[in-house]
Design a protein around this motif. Structure first.
Motif, mmCIF file in Angstrom:
data_model
loop_
_atom_site.group_PDB
_atom_site.id
_atom_site.type_symbol
_atom_site.label_atom_id
_atom_site.label_comp_id
_atom_site.label_asym_id
_atom_site.label_seq_id
_atom_site.Cartn_x
_atom_site.Cartn_y
_atom_site.Cartn_z
ATOM 1 N N CYS A 8 0.848 -1.204 0.000
ATOM 2 C CA CYS A 8 0.000 0.000 0.000
ATOM 3 C C CYS A 8 0.877 1.245 0.000
ATOM 4 O O CYS A 8 1.657 1.446 0.940
ATOM 5 C CB CYS A 8 -0.921 0.013 1.227
ATOM 6 N N ALA A 9 0.784 1.991 -1.043
ATOM 7 C CA ALA A 9 1.534 3.252 -1.124
ATOM 8 C C ALA A 9 0.853 4.299 -0.261
ATOM 9 O O ALA A 9 -0.365 4.250 -0.046
ATOM 10 C CB ALA A 9 1.592 3.724 -2.570
ATOM 11 N N PRO A 10 1.618 5.234 0.266
ATOM 12 C CA PRO A 10 1.006 6.270 1.093
ATOM 13 C C PRO A 10 0.093 7.163 0.258
ATOM 14 O O PRO A 10 0.324 7.377 -0.940
ATOM 15 C CB PRO A 10 2.209 7.053 1.624
ATOM 16 N N VAL A 11 -0.904 7.663 0.898
ATOM 17 C CA VAL A 11 -1.797 8.621 0.247
ATOM 18 C C VAL A 11 -1.211 10.012 0.453
ATOM 19 O O VAL A 11 -0.931 10.413 1.584
ATOM 20 C CB VAL A 11 -3.214 8.535 0.835
ATOM 21 N N LEU A 12 -1.000 10.731 -0.628
ATOM 22 C CA LEU A 12 -0.386 12.050 -0.569
ATOM 23 C C LEU A 12 -1.378 13.118 -0.999
ATOM 24 O O LEU A 12 -2.164 12.917 -1.931
ATOM 25 C CB LEU A 12 0.853 12.109 -1.470
ATOM 26 N N ARG A 13 -1.324 14.235 -0.309
ATOM 27 C CA ARG A 13 -2.181 15.353 -0.659
ATOM 28 C C ARG A 13 -1.299 16.518 -1.089
ATOM 29 O O ARG A 13 -0.338 16.888 -0.399
ATOM 30 C CB ARG A 13 -3.031 15.763 0.543
ATOM 31 N N HIS A 14 -1.608 17.113 -2.240
ATOM 32 C CA HIS A 14 -0.833 18.236 -2.744
ATOM 33 C C HIS A 14 -1.225 19.514 -1.999
ATOM 34 O O HIS A 14 -2.419 19.802 -1.818
ATOM 35 C CB HIS A 14 -1.062 18.419 -4.241
ATOM 36 N N ARG A 15 -0.207 20.282 -1.595
ATOM 37 C CA ARG A 15 -0.473 21.511 -0.864
ATOM 38 C C ARG A 15 0.557 22.564 -1.231
ATOM 39 O O ARG A 15 1.653 22.261 -1.717
ATOM 40 C CB ARG A 15 -0.409 21.286 0.652
ATOM 41 N N THR A 16 0.223 23.815 -0.975
ATOM 42 C CA THR A 16 1.175 24.910 -1.037
ATOM 43 C C THR A 16 1.061 25.706 0.261
ATOM 44 O O THR A 16 -0.018 25.772 0.868
ATOM 45 C CB THR A 16 0.928 25.847 -2.236
ATOM 46 N N ALA A 17 2.165 26.286 0.683
ATOM 47 C CA ALA A 17 2.168 27.092 1.904
ATOM 48 C C ALA A 17 3.072 28.305 1.686
ATOM 49 O O ALA A 17 4.198 28.168 1.203
ATOM 50 C CB ALA A 17 2.658 26.273 3.088
#
Length: 427
Positions: A8-17
């Protein structure tokens, strides 16, 4: 029995800060950065001051600035004190030059050594007029001198009259367990004596029987001789515990100006234009530390200054050359980069693993940006402000340390934008 396995690959969420930066402290919400040749301005963090060549210096030349009514800059060279085209022969360099403007408008200069005090005459002579002292200042209508615990003064409006008399010249002993007096400062219509480990406010009524010294609350350790300077409506000085300021009858430490990153031992100081300058060693190299007391901020100018002279403008020597500061410019010699470094920056709200894909500098100029996380190698990108700069491979970590460099004197940084992917689920 063999069980089927699934990776199971990690679930990644795209973000900017987006994060702003501050030098050596300042706003709590901003990224705290340490800078070499960057300074904080209303436009952001920009390239610091430049240098203008003034003249060549000899090996034994000494820079001096008169204190008192006129802040004239002198050079002691070849056995003479020079300023404004005049040369005053002196067997040895004075440690203090005092300027006194008479009621008739004539400016008188006094060169002070430990043994003698000389009047610098208009025809270029140095005439001995009184005994020397360890330090001196112009206060009110008189000259004041101190050696050890003894305080001496001249007659009001007549600095050449030194005969002791009531309402004339005089002297008084002001002993203290806090050490000898090494600096006298006239500030806010009061006379202050700086000792090795204390500060006294001295009442100066003119009658030696009424003189008294009131020790001010202070616990900063040994006060650096030659570091006490009136500056921008305050008096700044360096001590064992850092940078201090005298104002409104008390001594307080000025934090957030960068003294934690500078070696203050053997610092050479001067003031010019309402700013306090010190030649120090900081971030592993010699540089000029500039403090702006009005802004409660400081920055490091990447110049290897050996001597400083204040007044209307700052002069400094570097490798046999005399320079003045300009409004903006790159370092004068060798390593010409402006460098900004941060500790770990956590752009997300949670301490989760992240993959930093790119970074953008808001501002002006071209930059090299290097990022390093807790895992793997550091990566660098090159490009212009306002563009998202993509790393060749993502930088992995929960937080990222930045190393930002530029060789453009018009460069300025208003904020940093992080483009990253953040884990939202476990493996």
């Amino acid at each position: 029995m063999i069980y089927e396995k699934e990776l199971c690959a990690p679930v990644l969420r795209h973000r900017t800060a987006r994060r702003t930066l501050t030098l050596f402290g300042g706003a709590e919400s901003a990224i705290r950065a340490n800078g070499l040749h960057f300074r904080e301005t209303d436009r952001g963090i920009c390239c610091a001051e430049g240098a203008k060549f003034e003249e060549a210096l000899g090996a034994g030349d000494l820079l001096l600035t008169a204190s008192g009514h006129v802040l004239t800059q002198f050079i002691y060279r070849d056995g003479a004190l020079s300023a404004d085209g005049l040369r005053f022969p002196l067997a040895s360099a004075p440690h203090t030059v005092l300027s006194y403007v008479s009621p008739q408008g004539a400016t008188m200069y006094f060169a002070v050594t430990d043994a003698d005090c000389f009047l610098l005459t208009a025809d270029g002579e140095a005439e001995r007029v009184m005994n020397g002292a360890k330090c001196g200042c112009v206060h009110g209508e008189r000259l004041f001198f101190a050696s050890g615990s003894k305080l001496c003064w001249t007659k009001p409006l007549s600095p050449l009259e030194t005969d002791i008399a009531l309402r004339g010249a005089g002297e008084v002993e002001l002993p203290s367990p806090l050490g000898d007096i090494h600096t006298l400062v006239s500030f806010d219509d009061r006379l202050y004596a700086f000792r090795e480990r204390g500060v006294a406010r001295i009442t100066t009524p003119g009658d030696e029987l009424s003189y008294r010294a009131e020790e001010l609350p202070y616990a900063g350790g040994k006060i650096g001789k030659g570091t006490v300077r009136p500056c921008g409506g305050e008096v700044l000085f360096l001590a064992e515990n850092g940078l201090y300021c005298l104002g409104e009858g008390k001594c307080v430490r000025l934090s957030g100006c960068g003294d934690a990153f500078a070696d203050l031992t053997e610092a050479v100081t001067a003031t010019a234009g309402g700013k306090y300058y010190a030649a120090v060693r900081a971030m592993d190299e010699r540089c000029i530390w500039c403090v702006e007391p009005a802004r409660r901020s400081g920055h490091l100018i990447r110049m290897r200054a050996e001597q400083l002279a204040g007044g209307e403008k700052l002069l400094f020597s570097e490798e046999g050359k005399l320079y003045s500061l300009t409004e903006r410019g790159l370092p004068a010699m060798r390593r010409r980069e402006c460098v900004l470094k941060t500790g770990p920056v956590f752009p997300g709200l949670a301490p989760r693993n992240k993959f930093l894909d790119g970074i953008m500098i808001e501002g002006e100029g071209n930059f090299r940006v290097e990022a390093k996380g807790e895992y793997g190698m550091k990566r660098a990108v090159y490009g212009r402000a306002g563009e998202m700069l993509r790393f060749p491979l993502p930088v992995r970590g929960r937080g990222f340390s930045l190393d930002v460099r530029t060789i453009e004197e018009n460069a300025c940084i208003r904020a940093v934008v992080f483009d990253f992917r953040e884990e939202v689920a476990k493996w």
